[in-house]
Design an enzyme around this catalytic site. Structure first.
Site, mmCIF file in Angstrom:
data_model
loop_
_atom_site.group_PDB
_atom_site.id
_atom_site.type_symbol
_atom_site.label_atom_id
_atom_site.label_comp_id
_atom_site.label_asym_id
_atom_site.label_seq_id
_atom_site.Cartn_x
_atom_site.Cartn_y
_atom_site.Cartn_z
ATOM 1 N N CYS A 46 0.839 -1.211 0.000
ATOM 2 C CA CYS A 46 0.000 0.000 0.000
ATOM 3 C C CYS A 46 0.869 1.255 0.000
ATOM 4 O O CYS A 46 0.539 2.257 -0.650
ATOM 5 C CB CYS A 46 -0.919 0.013 1.214
ATOM 6 S SG CYS A 46 -1.996 -1.425 1.323
HETATM 7 C C1 BEZ Z 1 0.560 -4.610 1.773
HETATM 8 O O1 BEZ Z 1 0.083 -3.523 1.466
HETATM 9 O O2 BEZ Z 1 1.758 -4.806 1.685
HETATM 10 C C2 BEZ Z 1 -0.309 -5.735 2.223
HETATM 11 C C3 BEZ Z 1 -1.482 -5.466 2.885
HETATM 12 C C4 BEZ Z 1 -2.264 -6.515 3.327
HETATM 13 C C5 BEZ Z 1 -1.848 -7.811 3.069
HETATM 14 C C6 BEZ Z 1 -0.689 -8.074 2.354
HETATM 15 C C7 BEZ Z 1 0.092 -7.014 1.939
#
Ligand code: BEZ
Length: 212
Positions: A46
């Site tokens: 994210c």
């Molecule tokens: C991420 O943004 O890295 C992420 C968020 C939730 C689960 C897996 C990855």
């Protein structure tokens, strides 16, 4: 709320964001819009996505597109996380991040897919036209960061096809030839497409991009 489908009116809402309270439809005004959710603040993928979105600010602006991100985290967490995004992605977050701890918007837009995650939004994307109708939906899992170049490419296609009787072929990029839609009769093509056309098959007629 049932799944939002193409052509549906994007539901209106009022929400707290990192840039203050917005009334979604009023905030969109006459612009195109991109509303996109991510699973959670302070997560790695994210962080890269929101940094990428910020770097494309000028590209979105050129296309008259406003963007807004969303997660179910509270506003103070967004403000803290934005500092990390700016620092690590070498950018400045320049669009609102909606705080949706009560999941009001997430449920309105069906952004929670319980069999993927009960509590967090998946990576949904809604492209909304100036008529407030949904023009495109995408859903990515938490593990895959989205491709913002592709998002801009689709917006180019949507904006072109909103104004001309054309469609865009596979892997098309702005500046390349486009397809004349089947509803245009052969005899009407020269007047509608003065740049010329190629009749590959009766149903496959190509023409240079009309607005380039
Ligand atoms: C991420 O943004 O890295 C992420 C968020 C939730 C689960 C897996 C990855």
């Amino acid at each position: 709320m049932a799944t939002l489908r193409l052509g549906d009116i994007a539901p209106d809402f009022t929400a707290e964001t990192s840039e203050g309270t917005i009334h979604f439809h009023e905030w969109l005004g006459n612009s195109w819009g991109v509303l996109f959710s991510h699973p959670a603040d302070f997560t790695p993928v994210c962080t890269t996505e929101l940094g990428a979105a910020a770097k494309y600010k000028d590209e979105f602006a050129k296309r008259n597109v406003k963007i807004a991100a969303l997660s179910v985290d509270p506003i103070d967490k967004h403000h803290e996380w934005i500092k990390d995004i700016n620092e690590t992605q070498n950018t400045t977050v320049n669009f609102p991040i909606i705080a949706d701890p009560e999941k009001k918007v997430a449920l309105l837009y069906d952004m929670i897919h319980p069999n993927a995650s009960e509590n967090f939004t998946v990576r949904s994307v809604f492209v909304i036209g100036p008529d407030k109708k949904v023009k495109l939906t995408l859903t990515y899992p938490a593990s895959t960061g989205r491709n913002f170049v592709e998002l801009l490419r689709v917006i180019d296609s949507l904006q072109l096809t909103a104004n001309y009787s054309v469609a865009t072929p596979a892997d098309w990029k702005s500046g390349e030839d486009v397809v004349i839609v089947p509803s245009v009769k052969d005899e009407d093509i020269p007047a509608k497409f003065p740049k010329g056309h190629t009749r590959v098959k009766p149903y496959l007629r190509m023409t240079p991009q009309p607005n380039k």
